[in-house]
Scaffold this motif. Structure first.
Motif, PDB file in Angstrom:
ATOM      1  N   LYS A  12      71.608 -13.506  97.632  1.00  0.00           N
ATOM      2  CA  LYS A  12      72.668 -13.027  96.482  1.00  0.00           C
ATOM      3  C   LYS A  12      71.557 -12.851  95.357  1.00  0.00           C
ATOM      4  O   LYS A  12      70.752 -13.531  94.884  1.00  0.00           O
ATOM      5  CB  LYS A  12      73.212 -14.607  96.338  1.00  0.00           C
ATOM      6  CG  LYS A  12      74.173 -14.387  95.177  1.00  0.00           C
ATOM      7  CD  LYS A  12      75.361 -13.382  95.402  1.00  0.00           C
ATOM      8  CE  LYS A  12      76.008 -12.873  94.133  1.00  0.00           C
ATOM      9  NZ  LYS A  12      77.002 -11.638  94.196  1.00  0.00           N
ATOM     10  N   PHE A  14      71.651 -11.670  91.378  1.00  0.00           N
ATOM     11  CA  PHE A  14      72.184 -11.357  90.329  1.00  0.00           C
ATOM     12  C   PHE A  14      71.731 -10.434  89.272  1.00  0.00           C
ATOM     13  O   PHE A  14      70.688 -10.239  89.410  1.00  0.00           O
ATOM     14  CB  PHE A  14      72.371 -12.785  89.180  1.00  0.00           C
ATOM     15  CG  PHE A  14      73.327 -13.839  90.043  1.00  0.00           C
ATOM     16  CD1 PHE A  14      74.796 -13.792  89.941  1.00  0.00           C
ATOM     17  CD2 PHE A  14      72.759 -14.926  90.674  1.00  0.00           C
ATOM     18  CE1 PHE A  14      75.542 -14.525  90.556  1.00  0.00           C
ATOM     19  CE2 PHE A  14      73.600 -15.655  91.222  1.00  0.00           C
ATOM     20  CZ  PHE A  14      75.016 -15.592  91.291  1.00  0.00           C
ATOM     21  N   HIS A  17      71.589  -9.093  82.861  1.00  0.00           N
ATOM     22  CA  HIS A  17      71.756  -7.813  81.862  1.00  0.00           C
ATOM     23  C   HIS A  17      71.346  -8.525  80.575  1.00  0.00           C
ATOM     24  O   HIS A  17      72.026  -9.493  79.739  1.00  0.00           O
ATOM     25  CB  HIS A  17      73.140  -7.519  81.322  1.00  0.00           C
ATOM     26  CG  HIS A  17      74.020  -7.041  82.439  1.00  0.00           C
ATOM     27  ND1 HIS A  17      73.902  -5.665  82.790  1.00  0.00           N
ATOM     28  CD2 HIS A  17      74.573  -7.670  83.705  1.00  0.00           C
ATOM     29  CE1 HIS A  17      74.597  -5.385  83.976  1.00  0.00           C
ATOM     30  NE2 HIS A  17      75.198  -6.802  84.349  1.00  0.00           N
ATOM     31  N   LYS A  20      73.831  -7.170  77.595  1.00  0.00           N
ATOM     32  CA  LYS A  20      75.112  -6.607  78.711  1.00  0.00           C
ATOM     33  C   LYS A  20      75.824  -5.662  78.251  1.00  0.00           C
ATOM     34  O   LYS A  20      76.165  -5.678  77.197  1.00  0.00           O
ATOM     35  CB  LYS A  20      75.930  -8.142  78.715  1.00  0.00           C
ATOM     36  CG  LYS A  20      76.358  -7.743  80.146  1.00  0.00           C
ATOM     37  CD  LYS A  20      76.873  -9.430  80.967  1.00  0.00           C
ATOM     38  CE  LYS A  20      77.111  -9.082  82.020  1.00  0.00           C
ATOM     39  NZ  LYS A  20      77.464 -10.503  83.118  1.00  0.00           N
ATOM     40  N   ARG A  22      79.086  -4.046  77.587  1.00  0.00           N
ATOM     41  CA  ARG A  22      80.267  -4.732  77.700  1.00  0.00           C
ATOM     42  C   ARG A  22      81.360  -3.493  77.145  1.00  0.00           C
ATOM     43  O   ARG A  22      82.533  -3.760  76.922  1.00  0.00           O
ATOM     44  CB  ARG A  22      80.312  -5.781  76.652  1.00  0.00           C
ATOM     45  CG  ARG A  22      79.987  -7.154  77.534  1.00  0.00           C
ATOM     46  CD  ARG A  22      81.035  -7.133  78.615  1.00  0.00           C
ATOM     47  NE  ARG A  22      80.703  -8.392  79.406  1.00  0.00           N
ATOM     48  CZ  ARG A  22      80.585  -8.554  80.687  1.00  0.00           C
ATOM     49  NH1 ARG A  22      80.811  -7.431  81.359  1.00  0.00           N
ATOM     50  NH2 ARG A  22      80.147  -9.751  81.295  1.00  0.00           N
ATOM     51  N   SER A  23      80.843  -2.546  76.694  1.00  0.00           N
ATOM     52  CA  SER A  23      81.639  -1.300  75.981  1.00  0.00           C
ATOM     53  C   SER A  23      81.387  -0.084  76.620  1.00  0.00           C
ATOM     54  O   SER A  23      80.317   0.088  76.991  1.00  0.00           O
ATOM     55  CB  SER A  23      81.678  -1.365  74.536  1.00  0.00           C
ATOM     56  OG  SER A  23      80.317  -0.913  74.210  1.00  0.00           O
ATOM     57  N   PHE A  24      82.636   0.657  76.600  1.00  0.00           N
ATOM     58  CA  PHE A  24      82.195   2.208  76.732  1.00  0.00           C
ATOM     59  C   PHE A  24      81.111   2.991  76.255  1.00  0.00           C
ATOM     60  O   PHE A  24      80.347   3.738  76.714  1.00  0.00           O
ATOM     61  CB  PHE A  24      83.536   2.977  76.790  1.00  0.00           C
ATOM     62  CG  PHE A  24      84.705   2.628  77.751  1.00  0.00           C
ATOM     63  CD1 PHE A  24      84.464   2.680  79.019  1.00  0.00           C
ATOM     64  CD2 PHE A  24      85.880   2.251  77.143  1.00  0.00           C
ATOM     65  CE1 PHE A  24      85.524   2.157  80.075  1.00  0.00           C
ATOM     66  CE2 PHE A  24      86.787   1.868  78.128  1.00  0.00           C
ATOM     67  CZ  PHE A  24      86.648   1.806  79.620  1.00  0.00           C
ATOM     68  N   GLN A  25      81.161   2.526  74.712  1.00  0.00           N
ATOM     69  CA  GLN A  25      80.138   3.134  74.101  1.00  0.00           C
ATOM     70  C   GLN A  25      78.795   2.815  74.712  1.00  0.00           C
ATOM     71  O   GLN A  25      77.838   3.806  74.705  1.00  0.00           O
ATOM     72  CB  GLN A  25      80.211   2.524  72.511  1.00  0.00           C
ATOM     73  CG  GLN A  25      79.388   3.317  71.687  1.00  0.00           C
ATOM     74  CD  GLN A  25      79.256   2.615  70.143  1.00  0.00           C
ATOM     75  OE1 GLN A  25      80.012   1.714  70.125  1.00  0.00           O
ATOM     76  NE2 GLN A  25      78.274   2.941  69.508  1.00  0.00           N
ATOM     77  N   ALA A  27      77.800   1.981  77.433  1.00  0.00           N
ATOM     78  CA  ALA A  27      77.792   2.651  78.791  1.00  0.00           C
ATOM     79  C   ALA A  27      77.507   3.993  78.585  1.00  0.00           C
ATOM     80  O   ALA A  27      76.694   4.863  79.298  1.00  0.00           O
ATOM     81  CB  ALA A  27      79.115   2.411  79.596  1.00  0.00           C
ATOM     82  N   ARG A  77      83.955 -18.460  98.492  1.00  0.00           N
ATOM     83  CA  ARG A  77      84.444 -17.422  98.205  1.00  0.00           C
ATOM     84  C   ARG A  77      84.707 -16.923  96.580  1.00  0.00           C
ATOM     85  O   ARG A  77      85.290 -15.845  96.485  1.00  0.00           O
ATOM     86  CB  ARG A  77      85.582 -16.957  98.998  1.00  0.00           C
ATOM     87  CG  ARG A  77      85.543 -16.982 100.330  1.00  0.00           C
ATOM     88  CD  ARG A  77      86.857 -16.882 101.094  1.00  0.00           C
ATOM     89  NE  ARG A  77      87.471 -15.734 100.885  1.00  0.00           N
ATOM     90  CZ  ARG A  77      88.997 -15.497 101.159  1.00  0.00           C
ATOM     91  NH1 ARG A  77      89.618 -16.631 101.642  1.00  0.00           N
ATOM     92  NH2 ARG A  77      89.403 -14.322 100.681  1.00  0.00           N
ATOM     93  N   ILE A  78      84.055 -17.776  95.725  1.00  0.00           N
ATOM     94  CA  ILE A  78      84.026 -17.541  94.424  1.00  0.00           C
ATOM     95  C   ILE A  78      83.090 -16.233  94.294  1.00  0.00           C
ATOM     96  O   ILE A  78      83.423 -15.376  93.492  1.00  0.00           O
ATOM     97  CB  ILE A  78      83.827 -18.256  93.457  1.00  0.00           C
ATOM     98  CG1 ILE A  78      84.907 -19.742  93.628  1.00  0.00           C
ATOM     99  CG2 ILE A  78      83.496 -18.273  92.167  1.00  0.00           C
ATOM    100  CD1 ILE A  78      84.650 -20.915  93.064  1.00  0.00           C
ATOM    101  N   LEU A  79      82.106 -16.444  94.963  1.00  0.00           N
ATOM    102  CA  LEU A  79      80.949 -15.216  95.091  1.00  0.00           C
ATOM    103  C   LEU A  79      81.054 -14.562  96.318  1.00  0.00           C
ATOM    104  O   LEU A  79      81.583 -15.210  97.203  1.00  0.00           O
ATOM    105  CB  LEU A  79      79.836 -15.803  94.456  1.00  0.00           C
ATOM    106  CG  LEU A  79      79.313 -16.244  93.164  1.00  0.00           C
ATOM    107  CD1 LEU A  79      78.116 -16.841  93.014  1.00  0.00           C
ATOM    108  CD2 LEU A  79      79.583 -15.447  92.288  1.00  0.00           C
ATOM    109  N   GLU A  80      80.611 -13.259  96.372  1.00  0.00           N
ATOM    110  CA  GLU A  80      80.318 -12.458  97.671  1.00  0.00           C
ATOM    111  C   GLU A  80      78.846 -12.195  97.757  1.00  0.00           C
ATOM    112  O   GLU A  80      78.096 -11.862  96.830  1.00  0.00           O
ATOM    113  CB  GLU A  80      81.094 -11.167  97.636  1.00  0.00           C
ATOM    114  CG  GLU A  80      82.543 -11.295  97.666  1.00  0.00           C
ATOM    115  CD  GLU A  80      83.112 -10.025  98.505  1.00  0.00           C
ATOM    116  OE1 GLU A  80      82.451  -9.327  98.758  1.00  0.00           O
ATOM    117  OE2 GLU A  80      84.308 -10.413  98.789  1.00  0.00           O
TER     118      GLU A  80
END
Lengths: 246, 261
Positions: A12, A14, A17, A20, A22-25, A27, A77-80
């Protein structure tokens, strides 16, 4: 004997970030500058394989951040998994956080039904189990009070009582037995032992090594996401203690 | 698990959906003395405001204006509250999503359904108004549940799409707040489709399912006529496509919710 829970080469990852997106801007800016934020990978588990036989109780020990909770979240199954396969053979119920999903404005009674359905129980099953849940929690007097007036101990007791009533094939417990007073803890342990004697599979994470020794058959010692030792509980806990105390 | 097999699991959790809808409605009405009356009061007050502005101040020629506008307000409120409420439903329940497994669709689905129940309750106010204005209704009233179903399907598709996207981009909610205002004005709520330049009206029927849905409500509840069969079918098919798309999108992203929240 058939395995109740199997993990085959499970890893697993992770993405940490540091900043992180968190916004389109952001990204968009990252796209233009062809950078991916300042991201760093963290492997919580690396190539872990594990089989818990049906009816056995497994302890998972390890320092904080060694991947114990990640394993439990993969099984529920909270995480994959990032790679590998996780398989649980039967109904899984997890005591990871008690009373998750309680609504403060609703009464204890209403929250029992709500919480039961979060855990996947039907209305009929809940009605059948309701009295037993209330009796186990010893909250008869407060059952029609909104839970926002409950103390944290009362909250956890009610949460435990609902979760344990699911009667799962596989019960997963993450360091939640430190709830309530001595008497209630003993009652919880009694309920877990009753599940064991009915052939249910239990997976326990705890730092209370004495309790693990008395409850579990086998143990796994996780160290930085890799299995450092596995086998009978006394051997593994012994090795773990040696390493920690050195 | 595949997207289709997952539907089975979602169905198994219908009790949770039922409970969340009940929780939402109880929490909404328990803390106010007048409770249910408020859900009638707000649309009626808005009806008065719009009626004063458009008939007294602006001399609109639309007959039975209060009935006309209330239908638009109720339908739009359902859409706006369902979509905007569902957008934050995953992020807002992060504590639950990270601690317990259940099909995550349950959260936006229950928000949309509880708003649909609210809409049905608010219809009491509308039928009272229909009675006061002696609006003649026909058997086409029987189509009301079909139109409501079409709207719920459409809102649900959008809710699934946006609630999943919000987990990864938190500003979806802020952007949508503004877009919903624009959408409100671009939907025939306080004006009629016939008042528009025909080319725009055509465009609106094609690009804005809410325009078609509100027109259908008005055919049934205000004009007492029959919405065109192929018109209704087209809108229904569009809504179903939006739902399928929204569901697949949600299903694809849901496996990462546990770590992205």
């Amino acid at each position: 004997m058939a395995a109740a829970v199997t993990l085959e080469g499970v890893s697993k990852r992770f993405i940490l970030h540091h900043h992180k997106t968190r916004s389109f801007q952001e990204a968009l800016v990252n796209l233009v500058h062809r950078r991916n934020g300042s991201r760093e990978e963290f492997w919580a588990l690396r190539n872990v394989s594990l089989a818990v036989p049906q009816g056995k109780t497994l302890a998972i020990v390890g320092e904080n951040g060694s991947g114990k909770s990640t394993i439990l979240k993969l099984i529920t199954r909270i995480l994959e998994p990032t790679s590998g396969r996780v398989h649980a053979n039967g109904k899984v119920s997890a005591l990871i956080e008690l009373g998750a999903g309680f609504h403060p404005d609703l009464t204890g009674r209403e929250n029992i039904y709500l919480n039961g359905s979060i855990l996947g129980l039907s209305r009929k099953e809940m009605s059948r189990k309701f009295d037993e849940i209330v009796a186990f929690s010893e909250m008869e007097r407060f059952i029609d009070t909104p839970v926002k007036h409950f103390s944290s101990g009362m909250y956890a007791r009610l949460g435990f009582s609902v979760a344990i009533s699911v009667d799962p094939d596989i019960l997963i417990i993450d360091e939640v037995l430190a709830v309530g007073d001595e008497a209630f803890q003993r009652k919880c342990l009694g309920r877990i032992k009753a599940l064991q004697s009915r052939g249910r599979t239990v997976i326990l994470v705890s730092h209370n090594l004495e309790m693990l020794r008395s409850l579990c058959d086998q143990a796994v010692w996780l160290k930085q996401g890799v299995i450092a030792a596995e086998g009978p509980v006394d051997d593994v806990v012994g090795q773990y203690l040696d390493a920690v105390q050195r | 698990m595949g997207a289709v097999a997952h539907l089975n699991e979602l169905f198994a959790y219908r009790e949770l959906v039922r409970n969340l809808v009940a929780r939402d409605l109880k929490a909404r009405y328990r803390n106010s003395v007048l409770g249910f009356v408020w859900c009638l009061f707000n649309p009626l007050l808005m009806t008065v405001v719009y009626t004063v502005v458009f008939t007294v101040l602006m001399r609109s020629t639309i007959p039975n204006f209060p009935v006309f506008i209330l239908i638009g307000i109720l339908a739009w409120n359902l859409h706006a509250t369902a979509v905007m409420g569902a957008i934050g439903s995953i992020v807002g329940n992060a504590g639950l999503v990270m601690k317990v497994y259940f099909p995550r669709e349950v959260l936006p689905v229950s928000v949309v359904l509880s708003n649909a129940v609210n809409f049905v309750l608010a219809l009491v106010a509308l039928f009272a108004l229909l009675f006061v204005y002696r609006v003649n209704l026909s058997a086409s009233l029987l189509l009301l549940p079909v139109i409501l179903l079409t709207q719920v399907i459409f809102s649900l598709g959008l809710a699934l799409f946006l609630s999943a996207l919000t987990v990864f981009f938190r500003d979806v909610e802020i952007i949508m707040e503004t877009l919903m205002v624009a959408w409100f004005f671009l939907t025939p709520i306080f004006y009629r489709m016939e008042d528009l330049v025909p080319a725009y009206a055509r465009l609106m029927y094609i690009a804005n399912p809410m325009a078609s849905i509100i027109s259908a409500y008005r055919d049934v509840l205000y004009l007492g006529g029959m919405p065109g069969f192929d018109f209704l079918t087209r809108t229904f098919v569009t809504s179903v496509l939006v739902l399928v798309g929204g569901y697949l999108f949600f299903h694809h992203l849901a496996r990462r919710f546990g770590e992205e929240l």
